[in-house]
Design an enzyme around this catalytic site. Structure first.
Site, short mmCIF file in Angstrom:
data_model
loop_
_atom_site.label_atom_id
_atom_site.label_comp_id
_atom_site.label_asym_id
_atom_site.label_seq_id
_atom_site.Cartn_x
_atom_site.Cartn_y
_atom_site.Cartn_z
N ASN A 164 5.67 8.59 -0.77
CA ASN A 164 5.09 9.30 0.38
C ASN A 164 4.66 8.24 1.37
OD1 ASN A 164 3.63 10.81 2.21
ND2 ASN A 164 1.91 11.21 0.83
N TRP A 165 5.46 8.07 2.40
CA TRP A 165 5.17 7.00 3.36
C TRP A 165 3.99 7.32 4.27
CZ3 TRP A 165 10.53 4.97 5.58
CH2 TRP A 165 11.26 4.40 4.53
N LYS A 166 3.58 8.58 4.30
CA LYS A 166 2.50 9.03 5.20
C LYS A 166 2.83 8.65 6.64
CE LYS A 166 -0.70 8.47 1.40
NZ LYS A 166 -2.06 8.61 0.97
N HIS A 207 -0.32 18.47 0.56
CA HIS A 207 -0.98 17.18 0.28
C HIS A 207 -2.46 17.29 0.65
CE1 HIS A 207 -2.03 12.96 0.45
NE2 HIS A 207 -0.95 12.72 -0.29
N GLU A 243 -4.39 15.37 2.11
CA GLU A 243 -4.72 14.95 3.49
C GLU A 243 -4.45 16.09 4.46
OE1 GLU A 243 -2.41 11.34 3.41
OE2 GLU A 243 -3.83 10.51 1.97
N GLY A 256 -5.35 6.52 -2.51
CA GLY A 256 -5.61 5.43 -1.57
C GLY A 256 -6.90 4.67 -1.84
N SER A 268 -3.14 6.09 -6.42
CA SER A 268 -3.22 4.66 -6.72
C SER A 268 -2.33 4.25 -7.88
CB SER A 268 -4.67 4.23 -6.94
OG SER A 268 -5.44 4.49 -5.78
N GLY A 271 1.93 6.71 -2.80
CA GLY A 271 1.61 6.45 -1.40
C GLY A 271 1.78 4.99 -1.07
N GLY A 272 0.66 4.26 -1.05
CA GLY A 272 0.64 2.86 -0.62
C GLY A 272 1.74 2.00 -1.22
C1 PEP Z 1 -0.45 10.02 -1.97
O1 PEP Z 1 -0.94 10.02 -0.86
O2 PEP Z 1 0.32 10.92 -2.30
C2 PEP Z 1 -0.83 8.94 -2.88
C3 PEP Z 1 -0.66 9.10 -4.16
O3 PEP Z 1 -1.35 7.79 -2.30
P1 PEP Z 1 -1.72 6.40 -3.05
O4 PEP Z 1 -0.59 6.10 -3.99
O5 PEP Z 1 -1.79 5.41 -1.92
O6 PEP Z 1 -3.00 6.61 -3.74
#
Ligand code: PEP
Length: 252
Positions: free
Chosen positions: A9-11, A96, A98, A174, A214, A235-236
């Protein structure tokens, strides 16, 4: 049998040229290895067409990060499920945290989005997960049950069987704070039991449930080794090819 999946998920990250370069790098890395899971990248709307042009869909699936709750019309700034499908994307992240937190997405809106995604041949990656307060006060199972029941249980078994679920504890997204493998397994097994109550054992056993929050190369193996954890929504760590591939390789 359910699939193991690693989805990025590049956001709201990368410009189009940066995103195309990253997609090319991931695609090339996948071509040079034998991934033991399906690999997907979910990218900003602006990136869907140019990224689709540079990837091989047999090794790397493409998804959007959201879609509108209407098919077309006077909804300035929105991007519909038919539009997403017309880019060549096959997946869409829905619900999601967010989007729930910052854009007020409710279960009612999400039911519309899920229906439109399915009608247009997109596979929803449907996110659920509790906030820190709910983890700490012990209501997390009920919170997640409610999100699943309200967002998805209007579907018939055939519709539900097309859904990928992503359990993402909001306190782990995150933050660098990952759920332990045991916490993830407990929740995933609970989610599978909730699905079984409604749709029966076969549907429950065939549903892929991803962990998100994470996840990184250093913890992916332990998380994915759990019987009910079928991969990750990343994500990250999906923004760096080496990190993302490190997570994909946790299935090797
Ligand atoms: C996400 O936003 O779906 C996610 C899992 O982010 P991160 O891996 O950065 O915690």
């Amino acid at each position: 049998m359910r699939k193991n999946i690693v989805a990025g998920n590049w956001k709201m990250n990368t410009t189009v040229p940066e995103g195309v370069a990253l997609a090319k790098e991931v695609n090339a890395a996948l071509k040079g290895t034998k991934a033991n899971c399906d690999v997907i990248i979910c990218v900003p709307f602006t990136h869907l067409v140019p990224v689709n042009d540079v990837i091989d869909n047999t090794v790397l699936g493409l998804g959007a990060e959201n879609c509108a709750d209407h098919a077309s019309g006077a909804y300035t700034g929105e991007v519909s499920a038919p539009m997403v499908a017309s880019t060549g994307a096959r997946y869409v992240i829905l619900g999601h945290s967010e989007r729930r937190q910052y854009y007020g997405e409710t279960s009612e809106t999400l039911r519309e989005k899920v229906a439109l995604a399915l009608e247009n041949g997109l596979t929803p990656i449907f996110c659920i997960g509790e906030v820190l307060e709910e983890r700490e006060n012990g209501t997390y199972n009920e919170v997640v049950r409610k999100q699943i029941e309200e967002g998805l249980f209007n579907l018939c078994a055939e519709g539900f069987s097309k859904i990928i679920l992503a359990y993402e504890p909001v306190w782990a997204i995150g933050t660098g704070k990952t759920a332990t493998a045991d916490q993830a397994e407990d929740m995933h097994a609970f989610i599978r039991s909730v699905i079984e109550e409604k749709y029966g054992k076969e549907v429950a056993e065939n549903t892929s449930i991803l962990y998100g929050g994470s996840c990184k190369p250093s913890n992916a193996k332990e998380l994915f080794a759990k019987p009910d954890v079928d991969g990750g929504l990343i994500g990250g760590a999906s923004l760096k090819c080496a990190d993302f591939m490190g997570i994909v390789e946790a299935f090797n």
